[in-house]
Design a protein around this motif. Structure first.
Motif, PDB file in Angstrom:
ATOM      1  N   LYS A  58      32.868  97.791  27.991  1.00 17.94           N
ATOM      2  CA  LYS A  58      32.677  96.341  27.905  1.00 17.94           C
ATOM      3  C   LYS A  58      32.406  95.697  29.258  1.00 17.94           C
ATOM      4  CE  LYS A  58      35.454  95.492  23.747  1.00 17.94           C
ATOM      5  NZ  LYS A  58      36.641  94.763  23.186  1.00 17.94           N
ATOM      6  N   HIS A  59      32.990  96.254  30.325  1.00 13.82           N
ATOM      7  CA  HIS A  59      32.966  95.551  31.611  1.00 13.82           C
ATOM      8  C   HIS A  59      32.283  96.326  32.739  1.00 13.82           C
ATOM      9  CE1 HIS A  59      35.612  92.475  29.933  1.00 13.82           C
ATOM     10  NE2 HIS A  59      36.312  93.466  29.398  1.00 13.82           N
ATOM     11  N   GLY A  60      31.912  97.585  32.493  1.00 13.46           N
ATOM     12  CA  GLY A  60      31.131  98.343  33.460  1.00 13.46           C
ATOM     13  C   GLY A  60      31.748  98.462  34.833  1.00 13.46           C
ATOM     14  N   ILE A  61      33.023  98.855  34.878  1.00  9.11           N
ATOM     15  CA  ILE A  61      33.710  98.901  36.176  1.00  9.11           C
ATOM     16  C   ILE A  61      33.492 100.219  36.916  1.00  9.11           C
ATOM     17  CG2 ILE A  61      35.449  97.253  35.402  1.00  9.11           C
ATOM     18  CD1 ILE A  61      37.392  99.549  35.065  1.00  9.11           C
ATOM     19  N   LEU A  62      33.064 101.260  36.213  1.00  8.16           N
ATOM     20  CA  LEU A  62      32.867 102.575  36.824  1.00  8.16           C
ATOM     21  C   LEU A  62      31.380 102.907  36.844  1.00  8.16           C
ATOM     22  CD1 LEU A  62      35.751 104.477  34.987  1.00  8.16           C
ATOM     23  CD2 LEU A  62      35.797 103.598  37.329  1.00  8.16           C
ATOM     24  N   GLN A  63      30.846 103.118  38.046  1.00 11.49           N
ATOM     25  CA  GLN A  63      29.418 103.394  38.206  1.00 11.49           C
ATOM     26  C   GLN A  63      29.223 104.660  39.031  1.00 11.49           C
ATOM     27  OE1 GLN A  63      27.127 101.497  36.721  1.00 11.49           O
ATOM     28  NE2 GLN A  63      28.596  99.961  35.989  1.00 11.49           N
ATOM     29  N   PRO A  64      28.124 105.400  38.793  1.00 15.13           N
ATOM     30  CA  PRO A  64      27.843 106.587  39.615  1.00 15.13           C
ATOM     31  C   PRO A  64      27.876 106.252  41.103  1.00 15.13           C
ATOM     32  CG  PRO A  64      26.325 106.488  37.763  1.00 15.13           C
ATOM     33  CD  PRO A  64      27.094 105.194  37.749  1.00 15.13           C
ATOM     34  N   PHE A  66      30.620 105.594  42.816  1.00 17.34           N
ATOM     35  CA  PHE A  66      31.813 104.828  43.179  1.00 17.34           C
ATOM     36  C   PHE A  66      32.961 105.751  43.608  1.00 17.34           C
ATOM     37  CE2 PHE A  66      31.441 100.433  40.916  1.00 17.34           C
ATOM     38  CZ  PHE A  66      30.284 100.179  41.632  1.00 17.34           C
ATOM     39  N   SER A  67      33.791 105.244  44.510  1.00 22.81           N
ATOM     40  CA  SER A  67      35.048 105.891  44.883  1.00 22.81           C
ATOM     41  C   SER A  67      36.184 105.196  44.132  1.00 22.81           C
ATOM     42  CB  SER A  67      35.297 105.793  46.392  1.00 22.81           C
ATOM     43  OG  SER A  67      34.339 106.552  47.111  1.00 22.81           O
ATOM     44  N   VAL A  68      37.031 105.997  43.477  1.00 26.76           N
ATOM     45  CA  VAL A  68      38.049 105.463  42.573  1.00 26.76           C
ATOM     46  C   VAL A  68      39.419 106.019  42.932  1.00 26.76           C
ATOM     47  CG1 VAL A  68      38.800 105.302  40.162  1.00 26.76           C
ATOM     48  CG2 VAL A  68      36.353 105.310  40.711  1.00 26.76           C
ATOM     49  N   ALA A 140      37.561 102.135  48.795  1.00 23.92           N
ATOM     50  CA  ALA A 140      37.388 102.392  47.367  1.00 23.92           C
ATOM     51  C   ALA A 140      36.619 101.242  46.737  1.00 23.92           C
ATOM     52  CB  ALA A 140      38.743 102.543  46.678  1.00 23.92           C
ATOM     53  N   HIS A 141      35.876 101.584  45.679  1.00 26.36           N
ATOM     54  CA  HIS A 141      35.197 100.550  44.885  1.00 26.36           C
ATOM     55  C   HIS A 141      36.098 100.041  43.754  1.00 26.36           C
ATOM     56  CE1 HIS A 141      31.842 102.917  46.635  1.00 26.36           C
ATOM     57  NE2 HIS A 141      31.217 101.755  46.670  1.00 26.36           N
ATOM     58  N   VAL A 142      36.959 100.944  43.252  1.00 22.88           N
ATOM     59  CA  VAL A 142      37.793 100.626  42.090  1.00 22.88           C
ATOM     60  C   VAL A 142      39.183 101.213  42.272  1.00 22.88           C
ATOM     61  CG1 VAL A 142      38.062 100.845  39.582  1.00 22.88           C
ATOM     62  CG2 VAL A 142      35.763 100.653  40.567  1.00 22.88           C
ATOM     63  N   ILE A 143      40.200 100.441  41.935  1.00 25.51           N
ATOM     64  CA  ILE A 143      41.566 100.952  41.839  1.00 25.51           C
ATOM     65  C   ILE A 143      42.024 100.799  40.398  1.00 25.51           C
ATOM     66  CG2 ILE A 143      43.973 100.700  42.570  1.00 25.51           C
ATOM     67  CD1 ILE A 143      43.005  99.622  45.227  1.00 25.51           C
ATOM     68  N   GLY A 180      34.074  92.929  47.064  1.00 27.76           N
ATOM     69  CA  GLY A 180      33.529  92.944  45.715  1.00 27.76           C
ATOM     70  C   GLY A 180      34.143  93.978  44.800  1.00 27.76           C
ATOM     71  N   GLY A 181      35.189  94.669  45.262  1.00 26.72           N
ATOM     72  CA  GLY A 181      35.810  95.749  44.490  1.00 26.72           C
ATOM     73  C   GLY A 181      36.574  95.254  43.267  1.00 26.72           C
TER      74      GLY A 181
END
Length: 232
Positions: A58-64, A66-68, A140-143, A180-181
């Protein structure tokens, strides 16, 4: 002659008789849970994978590329989803290669494409430093935060402990989250949830409250999705 199915049924019934009423209710819920069945069929380590899958769809938080960071990673279901979505194994040669690091107090079975820090307490500054050192470019891009304290049975105390974990993750975000993370954080709806939401609003431009379909209806579990980090 007793068939294999009859033996299995007899064994299951006998095991249930040994369990407490609470354990029997848990077992019955697991056996009837469609997400538990789907997790087995799709080789996810637990049903919680479907919470992250739904949120990401729904929200597209994980993209090729990205560091998570996966906080509270054990047994590794969210990391499985993240590894695939950010292309951490490089299985798609046409897409950027991402990175996934998971941390938990518990043991985490190895997973191709993920770096795990098991038996590690995120509340310890040394552990946070190890996470930062492991990240490409230190950011990181996402936590992802699916941590929860062991339930004491005292609602107010459990919520306070969970709030402390969430505030710890916010501290980690200030260290390692890039401009922007995104931060996805589990919480239990209640008296402390507004505090966490307000803190997130101070740090992110967009904050939403989510209740994935895979979250059990009787659970007070909610997720805060905070996007567009205001890196100072």
């Amino acid at each position: 002659m007793i068939s294999r199915v009859q033996r299995r049924l007899f064994h299951t019934t006998a095991e249930r008789l040994k369990k407490t009423p609470a354990e029997q209710r848990w077992l019955a819920r697991q056996l009837s849970d469609p997400y538990v069945k789907s997790a087995r069929q799709q080789n996810y380590r637990c049903r919680s994978a479907f919470k992250l899958l739904e949120i990401d769809e729904k929200h597209g938080i994980l993209q090729p590329g990205f560091s998570v960071i996966d906080c509270g990673a054990a047994p590794g279901a969210w990391s499985q989803v993240a590894v695939h979505r950010v292309n951490a194994t490089g299985s798609d040669p046409e897409a950027p290669v991402g990175f996934v690091v998971g941390v938990d107090l518990l043991h985490i079975p190895p997973l191709d494409g993920a770096l795990f820090l098991p038996h590690s307490d995120l509340l310890q500054p040394a552990v946070q430093a190890r996470i930062q050192e492991s990240l490409p470019a230190g950011e990181a891009h996402v936590i992802l935060n699916d941590m929860a304290p062991n339930a004491s049975g005292i609602r107010e105390l459990d919520q306070q402990r969970l709030a402390e974990l969430c505030l710890c993750v916010l501290g980690l975000a200030r260290m390692v989250l890039g401009p922007g993370g995104t931060l996805l954080c589990k919480f239990w709806d209640g008296v402390h949830s507004r505090l966490i939401q307000n803190r997130l609003t101070e740090l992110f431009r967009e904050v939403k409250t989510l209740k994935p379909r895979a979250s059990r209806k009787e659970s007070s579990e909610i997720y805060f999705l905070a996007k567009r980090y205001r890196k100072s």
